[in-house]
Design a protein around this motif. Structure first.
Motif, PDB file in Angstrom:
ATOM      1  N   VAL A 158       6.855  45.132  57.549  1.00  0.00           N
ATOM      2  CA  VAL A 158       6.285  46.938  57.317  1.00  0.00           C
ATOM      3  C   VAL A 158       6.837  47.758  56.163  1.00  0.00           C
ATOM      4  O   VAL A 158       8.173  47.718  55.978  1.00  0.00           O
ATOM      5  CB  VAL A 158       7.070  47.237  58.204  1.00  0.00           C
ATOM      6  N   GLY A 159       6.018  48.008  55.665  1.00  0.00           N
ATOM      7  CA  GLY A 159       5.921  48.112  53.855  1.00  0.00           C
ATOM      8  C   GLY A 159       4.576  49.580  54.062  1.00  0.00           C
ATOM      9  O   GLY A 159       4.634  50.315  55.002  1.00  0.00           O
ATOM     10  N   ARG A 184      11.672  46.369  58.284  1.00  0.00           N
ATOM     11  CA  ARG A 184      11.368  47.080  57.120  1.00  0.00           C
ATOM     12  C   ARG A 184      12.145  47.244  55.755  1.00  0.00           C
ATOM     13  O   ARG A 184      13.801  47.412  56.823  1.00  0.00           O
ATOM     14  CB  ARG A 184      11.525  48.770  57.270  1.00  0.00           C
ATOM     15  N   ALA A 185      12.660  46.549  54.702  1.00  0.00           N
ATOM     16  CA  ALA A 185      13.383  46.328  53.201  1.00  0.00           C
ATOM     17  C   ALA A 185      13.814  48.224  53.036  1.00  0.00           C
ATOM     18  O   ALA A 185      12.312  48.737  52.734  1.00  0.00           O
ATOM     19  CB  ALA A 185      13.225  45.930  52.805  1.00  0.00           C
ATOM     20  N   GLU A 204      22.718  56.067  50.898  1.00  0.00           N
ATOM     21  CA  GLU A 204      22.698  55.252  51.221  1.00  0.00           C
ATOM     22  C   GLU A 204      22.222  55.346  52.879  1.00  0.00           C
ATOM     23  O   GLU A 204      21.076  54.669  53.585  1.00  0.00           O
ATOM     24  CB  GLU A 204      23.325  53.499  52.082  1.00  0.00           C
ATOM     25  N   ARG A 205      22.502  56.456  53.201  1.00  0.00           N
ATOM     26  CA  ARG A 205      22.802  56.185  55.063  1.00  0.00           C
ATOM     27  C   ARG A 205      21.099  57.092  54.426  1.00  0.00           C
ATOM     28  O   ARG A 205      20.121  56.719  55.597  1.00  0.00           O
ATOM     29  CB  ARG A 205      23.446  57.326  54.949  1.00  0.00           C
ATOM     30  N   VAL A 206      20.838  58.409  53.799  1.00  0.00           N
ATOM     31  CA  VAL A 206      19.558  58.350  53.459  1.00  0.00           C
ATOM     32  C   VAL A 206      18.414  57.827  53.586  1.00  0.00           C
ATOM     33  O   VAL A 206      16.971  57.527  54.429  1.00  0.00           O
ATOM     34  CB  VAL A 206      19.529  59.049  52.727  1.00  0.00           C
ATOM     35  N   HIS A 207      18.515  56.312  52.627  1.00  0.00           N
ATOM     36  CA  HIS A 207      17.755  56.005  52.244  1.00  0.00           C
ATOM     37  C   HIS A 207      17.583  54.453  53.807  1.00  0.00           C
ATOM     38  O   HIS A 207      16.340  54.776  53.821  1.00  0.00           O
ATOM     39  CB  HIS A 207      17.162  54.860  51.429  1.00  0.00           C
ATOM     40  N   GLU A 208      18.097  54.163  54.923  1.00  0.00           N
ATOM     41  CA  GLU A 208      18.661  53.479  56.116  1.00  0.00           C
ATOM     42  C   GLU A 208      17.076  54.955  56.737  1.00  0.00           C
ATOM     43  O   GLU A 208      16.632  54.022  57.886  1.00  0.00           O
ATOM     44  CB  GLU A 208      19.808  53.316  56.148  1.00  0.00           C
ATOM     45  N   GLU A 209      18.100  55.677  56.985  1.00  0.00           N
ATOM     46  CA  GLU A 209      16.970  56.784  57.869  1.00  0.00           C
ATOM     47  C   GLU A 209      15.855  56.771  57.151  1.00  0.00           C
ATOM     48  O   GLU A 209      15.590  57.046  58.332  1.00  0.00           O
ATOM     49  CB  GLU A 209      17.857  58.044  57.778  1.00  0.00           C
ATOM     50  N   ARG A 210      15.542  56.980  56.034  1.00  0.00           N
ATOM     51  CA  ARG A 210      13.665  56.899  56.093  1.00  0.00           C
ATOM     52  C   ARG A 210      13.406  55.577  56.396  1.00  0.00           C
ATOM     53  O   ARG A 210      12.175  55.188  56.986  1.00  0.00           O
ATOM     54  CB  ARG A 210      13.357  57.222  54.280  1.00  0.00           C
ATOM     55  N   ALA A 211      13.504  54.397  56.404  1.00  0.00           N
ATOM     56  CA  ALA A 211      13.073  53.427  56.687  1.00  0.00           C
ATOM     57  C   ALA A 211      13.429  53.148  57.724  1.00  0.00           C
ATOM     58  O   ALA A 211      11.762  52.697  58.546  1.00  0.00           O
ATOM     59  CB  ALA A 211      13.927  52.151  56.123  1.00  0.00           C
ATOM     60  N   GLY A 235      17.909  45.433  50.706  1.00  0.00           N
ATOM     61  CA  GLY A 235      17.538  44.639  49.598  1.00  0.00           C
ATOM     62  C   GLY A 235      15.968  44.294  49.329  1.00  0.00           C
ATOM     63  O   GLY A 235      14.847  44.952  50.170  1.00  0.00           O
ATOM     64  N   PRO A 236      15.387  43.103  48.572  1.00  0.00           N
ATOM     65  CA  PRO A 236      14.518  42.841  48.090  1.00  0.00           C
ATOM     66  C   PRO A 236      13.575  42.896  49.330  1.00  0.00           C
ATOM     67  O   PRO A 236      13.898  41.751  50.267  1.00  0.00           O
ATOM     68  CB  PRO A 236      14.638  42.195  47.009  1.00  0.00           C
ATOM     69  N   ALA A 237      12.306  43.401  49.515  1.00  0.00           N
ATOM     70  CA  ALA A 237      11.797  43.103  50.586  1.00  0.00           C
ATOM     71  C   ALA A 237      11.365  41.379  50.729  1.00  0.00           C
ATOM     72  O   ALA A 237      10.906  40.871  51.469  1.00  0.00           O
ATOM     73  CB  ALA A 237      10.502  43.832  50.413  1.00  0.00           C
ATOM     74  N   ARG A 238      11.265  40.805  49.789  1.00  0.00           N
ATOM     75  CA  ARG A 238      10.572  39.622  49.962  1.00  0.00           C
ATOM     76  C   ARG A 238      12.292  38.619  50.312  1.00  0.00           C
ATOM     77  O   ARG A 238      12.172  37.767  51.203  1.00  0.00           O
ATOM     78  CB  ARG A 238      10.040  38.524  48.577  1.00  0.00           C
ATOM     79  N   ARG A 239      13.081  39.023  49.411  1.00  0.00           N
ATOM     80  CA  ARG A 239      14.403  38.376  50.203  1.00  0.00           C
ATOM     81  C   ARG A 239      14.664  38.606  51.962  1.00  0.00           C
ATOM     82  O   ARG A 239      15.026  37.188  52.710  1.00  0.00           O
ATOM     83  CB  ARG A 239      15.178  39.311  49.529  1.00  0.00           C
TER      84      ARG A 239
END
Length: 288
Positions: A158-159, A184-185, A204-211, A235-239
């Motif tokens: 999911v991008g 979702r990466a 990090e918490r803010v970005h994870e919540e947005r994801a 992490g990178p989406a491809r990984r």
């Protein structure tokens, strides 16, 4: 009238294994199967094939390849409607054109330059980057997982633009009675974690919540009762997607298609998973 599921065959065993997957998928969908061979395929993927069969006439070889494919598919699914096409043109262009009137296009790959089963062949890469309909690519080292799922899980990446990919993955999961695992990466820019030592970890918490919010929004239109799992992974989406694909029967990724733009339209993530995914990959066009 239901659009057919189109599968490209090249006369190799990995190609016919892709046909097995395609026949199973067509039966699941209740649509006809169309077996297609581009008569100049051997220029790119199998020049030795024609020589080994002792068939110098490319048209005869092409006809034999699709007939063998049709026979194999009928043995697998006797009631499945099947049509054949041995086309006198470059395989990648033949398949892209066939994809304009297909519900799904399936291609196999034997790799290039002797790196069998490790990297995607040129035809598969071209088709995945140009076809209008969804494309499933099956490399030679992929198990056949359409008829008897191994993991019972369909993974979708999911991008920011994934509506078509999520819809495709949800439909595939429903057909198989499988779990839809939406992933979702997310990444936290490095500079946001070093501005102040006392607030390290907060960005990090803010970005994870947005994801997580973006993931929920992407799944909002799924039917009630759909079996789903959700993961937000740093992490990178491809990984991240390659890791999730280890326990999947199909990995689904969306790719942006820009009208009027030419050349390969895949993106770094789709390009990487096509080469390295441990399971078949579905590439679903996302329109602007």
């Amino acid at each position: 009238m239901d659009l057919p599921l189109v599968v490209g065959v090249d006369g190799s065993e990995p190609g016919y294994r892709a046909l097995d997957w395609a026949a199973d998928e067509a039966a699941l969908r209740g649509v006809p199967l169309r077996v297609v061979h581009g008569s100049l395929w051997e220029r790119y993927e199998g020049a030795a094939l024609a020589r080994s069969l002792g068939r110098p006439d490319t048209r005869d070889l092409a006809g034999e390849i699709v007939r063998v494919g049709a026979h194999r598919a009928r043995e697998r699914h006797p009631e499945l409607p099947i049509s054949l096409a041995a086309l006198p043109e470059e395989p990648e262009y033949a398949l892209v054109r066939e994809g304009r009137n297909a519900s799904l296009l399936v291609v196999g790959s034997r790799g290039r330059s002797g790196v069998v089963d490790l990297l995607l062949g040129s035809v598969g890469l071209f088709v995945a980057g140009h076809t209008d309909c969804p494309v499933v690519v099956i490399r030679g080292n992929h198990d056949n997982r359409a008829r008897t799922p191994v993991h019972g899980r369909i993974v979708v990446g999911v991008g920011d633009r994934s509506a078509a990919a999520v819809r495709f993955a949800a439909e595939e999961a429903a057909r198989r009675g499988a779990v839809l695992h939406a992933v979702r990466a997310w990444r936290c820019p490095a500079h946001e974690t070093i501005d102040h030592p006392l607030i390290t970890g907060e960005p990090e918490r803010v970005h994870e919540e947005r994801a997580a919010q973006a993931l929920e929004a992407a799944l909002a239109d799924l039917p009630p009762g759909a079996k789903t799992e959700r993961s937000t992974v740093e992490g990178p989406a491809r990984r991240v997607l390659l890791g999730a694909a280890e326990e999947a029967d199909l990995l689904v990724v969306g790719v942006r298609r820009r009208p009027g733009h030419f050349g390969l339209q895949l993106g770094r993530t789709a390009h990487t998973v096509l080469h390295h995914s441990p399971c078949p990959v579905a590439v679903v066009p996302e329109r602007d």
